[in-house]
Design an enzyme around this catalytic site. Structure first.
Site, short mmCIF file in Angstrom:
data_model
loop_
_atom_site.label_atom_id
_atom_site.label_comp_id
_atom_site.label_asym_id
_atom_site.label_seq_id
_atom_site.Cartn_x
_atom_site.Cartn_y
_atom_site.Cartn_z
N ASP A 41 8.35 -13.60 21.11
CA ASP A 41 9.90 -13.50 20.94
C ASP A 41 9.92 -15.04 20.19
O ASP A 41 9.69 -16.03 20.34
CB ASP A 41 10.62 -14.16 22.18
N ASP A 92 21.57 -12.29 22.41
CA ASP A 92 21.33 -12.11 23.83
C ASP A 92 22.31 -11.75 24.55
O ASP A 92 23.46 -11.38 24.27
CB ASP A 92 21.10 -13.65 24.90
#
Ligand code: GLA
Length: 382
Positions: free
Chosen positions: A148, A206
Site C-alpha cells: 500500500d 477507500d
C-alpha cells in the site's frame, strides 16, 4: 538426418514452450476471494480476531462458496530487530502459528505492508527491507501481500521501481504470494500494474459503508474493462456487505456490481456475526460464478438514462449477465434490448438472486427494479 534434426528442433521448441507456460501460469487466475480486516476492525485486529474469522469463513459456508484468503491489514507491525527483520507487535505473538492455524482450515493467509518507511496508519513499512520482508512472509507461510502506497506525490517511476522490487523479492522466495497493489488508482495503475508484477491493483480511494460512496466507486469503473483479465484484476476496493450502513437492496447492488466487474471479492465485515441475509448475499453461488467466470472479462455499461444503468458481462458459455441498476429513490421499470447485448430474437432469462428461471423472452427483457437496487439476470440463447 534432416528428419532427426527437425524432430529434435520440434521437441526443443515444445520443451521451451511448456517451460514458459509453466512460468507464466498465473497467480489469481480468477479474481481473489477472501476477507480483510480493515473495513470492520481497522486497528482493533489481532490474532484472536483472525482465528475467529477463519473459523467463521468455514462454518458460514463461505469457504465452500470459494472464499480463500484471510488477510491481515495494517497495524500488525512492531518494528525491526537489530538485524532489520520485521517483528509483529503484541497483537500477533506467533505469526507462523497463526498461518498454520489458517492453513489447517484449508484457507490462506494474507498480510499488509507499504513500499515506504511507514504504512498508511504509520507503522513500519518495507522500504529498504524488501528482500528481508519477503523472506519473513514466506517463512511465516504468507500467501498474499497488500502493498500500500500512501505517500502523496510519488512519481510514476518511483512507484514502478518500488512495486517491482517487492515483486522480485517475493518471486525469489519461491513461495506463490499474490501481490495486491494499493495506491488509490494514482498514475493510471491499470496501465502498468501487470508490468510490475501486480495481480490486482486498487483503482479508487477507500470505500466506505454508504450507498453513495459504494455507487460512486462501482459505477465509475466503466472503461477499465480492457485492463483486467486472468492474473491481473482491477480492484475497486473491498466489500462492505454486512457492515450495516446500507439496506438490503443496496448491498445486493454492491455484490452484483462487483461480480459484473470481475472484482476481487474481499469481504470486509465481521464474519462471526452475520445475519442470514448477509450470508446469502456473500455466498450466492450463481452470483459468485459471474465474478469467477473463467474468461475473466470485466463487465461494462451498455446504456444509461440518468440514474438507470444497464451493465453486461459476457460469460465463457456465451451467455450474457445483465444488471439493471436503479440509482434513484423510487422503484422503476427498466429494460434491456437483446440486440444491445448481441442476442438476436429469443433467449431464456434466469434471475440470479431469485435463483429462478423466468422463461423465454423475445427482443428484450424488462423488470421492476427497487430504489438503489438491481435485477441481475443471466441471458442465454438456446
Ligand atoms: C489505506 C488503504 C486501506 C487500508 C489502510 C490501512 O487507506 O487504502 O484499504 O489498508 O490504508 O492503513
Amino acid at each position: 538426418m534432416k528428419i532427426t534434426s527437425l524432430a529434435l528442433l520440434l521437441s526443443l521448441l515444445l520443451i521451451a514452450s511448456t517451460g514458459s507456460l509453466a512460468q507464466q501460469s498465473p497467480l489469481a487466475p480468477t479474481p481473489p476471494m477472501g476477507w480483510n480486516s480493515w473495513n470492520h476492525f481497522a486497528e482493533r485486529v489481532d490474532a484472536a480476531t483472525i482465528r475467529a474469522q477463519a473459523d467463521a469463513m468455514v462454518s458460514s459456508g463461505m469457504k465452500d462458496a470459494g472464499y480463500t484468503y484471510i488477510n491481515i491489514d495494517d497495524t500488525w507491525e512492531a518494528g525491526r530487530d537489530t538485524n532489520g527483520f520485521i517483528q509483529p507487535n503484541s497483537k500477533f505473538p506467533d505469526m507462523k502459528g497463526l498461518a498454520d492455524y489458517v492453513h489447517g482450515k484449508g484457507l490462506k493467509l494474507g498480510i499488509y505492508s507499504s513500499p515506504a518507511d511507514k504504512t498508511c496508519a504509520g507503522y513500519a513499512g518495507s522500504l529498504g527491507h524488501e528482500e528481508q520482508d519477503a523472506q519473513t512472509y514466506a517463512k511465516w507461510g504468507i500467501d498474499y501481500l497488500k502493498y500500500d502506497w500512501c505517500q502523496s506525490g510519488g512519481t510514476l517511476d518511483e512507484m514502478k521501481i518500488a512495486y517491482t522490487k517487492m515483486h522480485d523479492a517475493l518471486t525469489k522466495t519461491g513461495r506463490p504470494i499474490v501481490l495486491s497493489l494499493c495506491q488509490y488508482g494514482w498514475h493510471k495503475v491499470w496501465e502498468w500494474g501487470p508490468s510490475v508484477g501486480g495481480n490486482l491493483w486498487r483503482t479508487t480511494g477507500d470505500i466506505t459503508d454508504q450507498y453513495r460512496a459504494m455507487a460512486e466507486i462501482g459505477f465509475n469503473q466503466n472503461g477499465l474493462q480492457k485492463f483486467a483479465g486472468p492474473g491481473h484484476w482491477n480492484d475497486p476496493d473491498m466489500l462492505e456487505v454486512g457492515n450495516g450502513g446500507m439496506n438490503e437492496d443496496e448491498y445486493r447492488t454492491h455484490m452484483s456490481l462487483w461480480a459484473i466487474l470481475a472484482a476481487p471479492l474481499i469481504a470486509g465485515n465481521d464474519l462471526s456475526q452475520m445475519t442470514p441475509y448477509t450470508v446469502e448475499l456473500l455466498t450466492n453461488r450463481e452470483v459468485i460464478a459471474v465474478d469467477q467466470d473463467s474468461v475473466g472479462q470485466q463487465g461494462f455499461r451498455i446504456s444509461q438514462e440518468g440514474p438507470f444503468e444497464v451493465w453486461m458481462k459476457p460469460m465463457a458459455d456465451g451467455s450474457k449477465v445483465v444488471g439493471l441498476f436503479n440509482r434513484q429513490r423510487t422503484t422503476e421499470q427498466m429494460n434491456v434490448k437483446f440486440n444491445e447485448i448481441g442476442i438476436q430474437k429469443s433467449a431464456t432469462v434466469r434471475d440470479l438472486w431469485l435463483k429462478k428461471d423466468l422463461g423465454s423472452f423475445t427482443d428484450g427483457f424488462s423488470a421492476y427494479v427497487p430504489s438503489h437496487g438491481v435485477v441481475l439476470v443471466r441471458i442465454k440463447t438456446r
